[in-house]
Scaffold this active site. Structure first.
Site, PDB file in Angstrom:
ATOM      1  CD  GLU A 354      -3.143   0.929   2.082  1.00 44.62           C
ATOM      2  OE1 GLU A 354      -4.116   0.262   1.710  1.00 44.62           O
ATOM      3  OE2 GLU A 354      -3.060   1.447   3.214  1.00 44.62           O
ATOM      4  CG  HIS A 385       5.004 -29.175   4.938  1.00 47.54           C
ATOM      5  ND1 HIS A 385       5.403 -30.455   4.625  1.00 47.54           N
ATOM      6  CD2 HIS A 385       5.624 -28.869   6.106  1.00 47.54           C
ATOM      7  CE1 HIS A 385       6.220 -30.906   5.564  1.00 47.54           C
ATOM      8  NE2 HIS A 385       6.372 -29.961   6.472  1.00 47.54           N
ATOM      9  CE  LYS A 506     -10.985   3.079   2.222  1.00 46.51           C
ATOM     10  NZ  LYS A 506     -10.470   4.009   3.252  1.00 46.51           N
TER      11      LYS A 506
END
Length: 543
Positions: A354, A385, A506
């Site tokens: 960001e 893994h 937004k």
């Protein structure tokens, strides 16, 4: 020397070094001492990076040509380094000790910071002593933090990382975090909580964030329905608001005595040091929270005062610049070998991507090269893994940060100490194999192995070694990464403190709410979005 000259010299060095394998570089017995740096119990090992000690000299020359020291001074002193929004970025002031001063617009902001810390301490003391009562008169025993982004990731990561440091007074308080806008986290949580003993911490810098306010409204209605009391009573007993817009918190109904302030010069992803850190203080106590601040302040002072060639955040940043811009490595794995740091990769993803996920320079021109890489990560044993196969034998070059404490369970049984030894062994072994590949083996069997069993190595990594994972050490670690981000932004000539891409999302999401209720309202949507809206509304109408 100009930045262009420095870049040219670095490109020449990268071209000369590219054919050299890390196994060759690590054959130099002096390499570890030359490429390991330490400050206040934090060790930075760069010996597995694909560079030479003199490469660091060239990178420091680039930093100097970009006037990094002056830019650091500007950051610490409160200059408006967030130029697109015209304000300072003073998260360092949040951990400045009492007794020091820093003037911003004629106001000593350290006084305000200390005042907020004092109010935080009073609230924490009231909670820990059992004196904060719900609407029924029972003591609060559950705290739910409602926030998103920096208001969630920082407190969540820190509370989990420092779970071993709960004081006795905090052990009777259950702590939860809610961030998802779809209500899934909150719905499942409310079904098993007691409304009479639950306190909500509503954290929003602007107090307009839709995700956060939607969750808060659901929590408020849950309390009203359970108690049959007026909303005003519920808000007084069951909500704390943390915001830079206290008037909006008051409009929502949270009384001023239940509000904590932070400031517009505190970016969301840098806000865990502020009142947004209230859940941390509830979890580890104010003494622990102040130790966290002290650790970060130790790195702030080091970043401000240490020579660039010995400066841990600067060196970490410059190695990243080398990998991204000179070696063309654009993937970065964060690999903590301590289960308590499970949320650290997600925290750093926000902090770095960001901040530095930008393609426009401070002067408005397009960047000429790559900026922030793609970050991801996982606790080391889990990652082994999951995606280590790609690291060892895939086609992508990836830079890795291994993060591990040297000591744990020193006051516990031998079995737990043995488990920590296993984590240390795996951390060191994986860093070694990523660097050396087949050459890590002590015999000649690798050369005779079939191709699918071969390891090329030559994947660069950094090891960050903590003495122990304590509040102080975690404060140091996070501050190192914060200042790394700023240093890289200076080199790239971008602003790490705005996030206009987030703001656009937004805005568009808010507009889309109207489209969901009134399809075709705007008449200007693209065909893909219109098609999905039509399908969604058809399904909703069918029940």
């Amino acid at each position: 020397m100009t930045p262009d000259t420095c870049w040219s010299d670095l490109r020449d060095s990268a071209q000369a070094l590219k054919p050299r394998h890390l196994s060759e570089l690590l054959s130099d017995t002096r390499r570890f001492d030359a490429l390991t740096f330490e400050h206040d119990g934090l060790l930075l090992d760069l010996s597995r990076q694909r560079l030479l000690p003199e490469t660091l000299d060239q990178l420091v020359a680039l930093a100097e040509a970009c006037q990094l020291q002056q830019k650091i001074n500007d950051l610490i002193s409160g200059k408006p380094v967030n130029c697109t929004e015209g304000r300072a970025a003073l998260h360092t002031a949040l951990r400045t000790p009492a007794g020091k001063s820093l003037s911003l617009n004629g106001e000593d902001i350290v006084v305000g910071v200390q005042s907020t810390l004092a109010k935080m301490e009073a609230l924490v003391t009231t909670l820990h002593s059992g004196q904060w009562r719900g609407y029924s008169g029972e003591a609060i025993d559950t705290v739910v933090n409602i926030g998103v982004g920096g208001s969630d990731l920082g407190p969540l990561m820190t509370c989990r990382a420092l779970s071993d440091f709960k004081p006795k007074a905090a052990q009777g308080i259950e702590l939860h975090f809610v961030s998802s806008m779809d209500g899934s986290q909150l719905s499942g949580l409310l079904s098993r909580l007691n409304p009479a003993t639950t306190l909500f911490v509503l954290s929003s810098k602007s107090f307009t964030t839709i995700d956060t306010l939607a969750n808060a409204a659901t929590a408020r209605q849950w309390l009203v329905d359970a108690s049959s009391l007026d909303t005003e009573v519920i808000l007084r007993h069951h909500f704390i608001g943390i915001t830079a817009q206290p008037e909006k918190a008051s409009e929502w109904g949270i009384p001023s005595q239940n509000q904590l302030l932070f400031w517009d010069w505190t970016g969301g992803r840098y806000s865990m040091w502020s009142a947004i850190g209230l859940p941390i203080a509830i979890s580890i106590g104010m003494e622990g929270f102040r130790q966290l601040l002290d650790g970060a302040h130790s790195i702030d002072s080091h970043f401000h005062q240490a020579p660039l060639r010995e400066n841990l955040p600067v060196l970490l940043a410059l190695v990243g610049i080398w990998n991204i811009n000179l070696l063309d490595i654009h993937a970065h794995a964060i690999l903590p070998y301590d289960g308590r740091l499970a949320h650290l990769p997600a925290y750093l993803e926000q902090l770095e991507m960001e901040s530095n996920g930008k393609s426009v320079r401070l002067d408005g021109s397009a960047t000429q090269g790559h900026t922030c890489p793609v970050l991801w990560g996982e606790i080391g044993p889990n990652a082994q893994h999951a995606f280590y196969q790609l690291l060892h034998q895939g086609t992508e070059s990836v830079m890795c940060d291994f993060i591990v404490p040297a000591k744990r369970y020193t006051d516990r049984g031998q079995e737990l100490q043995q488990q920590h030894r296993l984590a240390l062994a795996n951390c060191l072994a994986q860093a070694r194999v990523l660097a050396l590949g087949d050459k890590a083996l002590d015999d000649d069997s690798a050369s005779a192995a079939p191709p699918w069993k071969r390891y090329r190595g030559n994947q660069p990594s950094t090891v960050i070694l903590l003495d122990e994972l304590t509040p102080y050490a975690l404060g140091q670690l996070i501050a190192v990464y914060e200042h790394k981000v700023y240093t890289q932004a200076v080199i790239w000539g971008i602003n790490p403190f705005d996030q206009w891409g987030v703001e656009l999302g937004k805005k568009m999401a808010t507009a889309m709410l109207d489209e969901l209720d009134n399809p075709g309202l705007s008449g200007s949507l693209d065909c893909a979005t219109s098609g999905l809206l039509q399908r969604i509304n058809t399904l909703r109408e069918q029940g």
